[in-house]
Design a protein around this motif. Structure first.
Motif, mmCIF file in Angstrom:
data_model
loop_
_atom_site.group_PDB
_atom_site.id
_atom_site.type_symbol
_atom_site.label_atom_id
_atom_site.label_comp_id
_atom_site.label_asym_id
_atom_site.label_seq_id
_atom_site.Cartn_x
_atom_site.Cartn_y
_atom_site.Cartn_z
ATOM 1 N N GLY A 161 0.814 -1.209 0.000
ATOM 2 C CA GLY A 161 0.000 0.000 0.000
ATOM 3 C C GLY A 161 0.845 1.255 0.000
ATOM 4 N N LEU A 162 0.175 2.368 0.031
ATOM 5 C CA LEU A 162 0.865 3.654 -0.057
ATOM 6 C C LEU A 162 1.824 3.886 1.107
ATOM 7 N N ALA A 163 1.521 3.351 2.276
ATOM 8 C CA ALA A 163 2.404 3.523 3.430
ATOM 9 C C ALA A 163 3.777 2.907 3.186
ATOM 10 N N ALA A 164 3.837 1.903 2.324
ATOM 11 C CA ALA A 164 5.120 1.243 2.032
ATOM 12 C C ALA A 164 5.985 2.051 1.074
ATOM 13 N N VAL A 165 5.408 3.046 0.438
ATOM 14 C CA VAL A 165 6.137 3.854 -0.544
ATOM 15 C C VAL A 165 6.812 5.014 0.190
ATOM 16 N N THR A 166 7.965 4.709 0.767
ATOM 17 C CA THR A 166 8.772 5.732 1.440
ATOM 18 C C THR A 166 9.995 6.011 0.574
#
Length: 174
Positions: free
Chosen positions: A13-18
């Motif tokens: 998910g978007l939280a994993a896109v760091t």
């Protein structure tokens, strides 16, 4: 870097896109990512653009293919198969950009633009191909959009392409 961001989006998910995770997965430095995208928000906007452009291109290709089919039922089924496949391939992006960051004005504006483009393609094709009323074609689009949104939120549908095609044709022909 965008390939790495897309893979992370798919995996977590978007939280994993760091920045750190994308740089690590892409085999590059945080600095090069900042240089190219400015910050995480710029990276997310670029990923959004890439994802939604791909959906537009895949939708256009599906309609070009359907136009080549002479049998209306076959064309409708082909488009239903294509829609389900597009929703499935882009589930993570749909969830991220229609739900998680939909309050970002740039994302919201692009979402509206892409949705309007796809709506126009679907509605125009249904009116042209089947003689659908604009209202019937709009209802058919709303059904397809709801199906895509539900797949993004809760996962793959158990609906078959035949069932989707039947529903779209019924709405279009009413």
């Amino acid at each position: 870097m965008l390939d790495a961001a897309a893979a992370l989006l798919e995996d977590g998910g978007l939280a994993a896109v760091t920045v750190a995770a994308v740089a690590d997965r892409a085999g590059t430095s945080n600095g090069s990512l900042y240089h190219r995208f400015g910050d995480r928000a710029g990276l997310v906007r670029a990923l959004h653009e890439r994802s939604f452009t791909a959906m537009l291109e895949e939708t256009a290709a599906a309609f070009r293919d359907a136009d080549a089919l002479t049998d209306d039922e076959e064309a409708a089924r082909h488009l239903a198969e294509a829609a389900l496949a597009i929703f499935g391939r882009h589930r993570a992006a749909l969830r991220a950009f229609l739900v998680e960051v939909a309050d970002d004005p740039a994302v919201e504006a692009r979402n509206a633009e892409v949705t309007a483009s796809i709506r126009a393609v679907v509605v125009d094709w249904l009116v042209r191909r089947f003689g659908a009323s604009p209202a019937g074609a709009e209802d058919a689009f709303a059904l397809l959009y709801a199906l895509g949104a539900s797949q993004a939120l809760v996962g793959p549908t158990t609906m078959t392409p035949g069932a989707v095609a039947t529903a779209v044709l019924a709405l279009s022909r009413r």
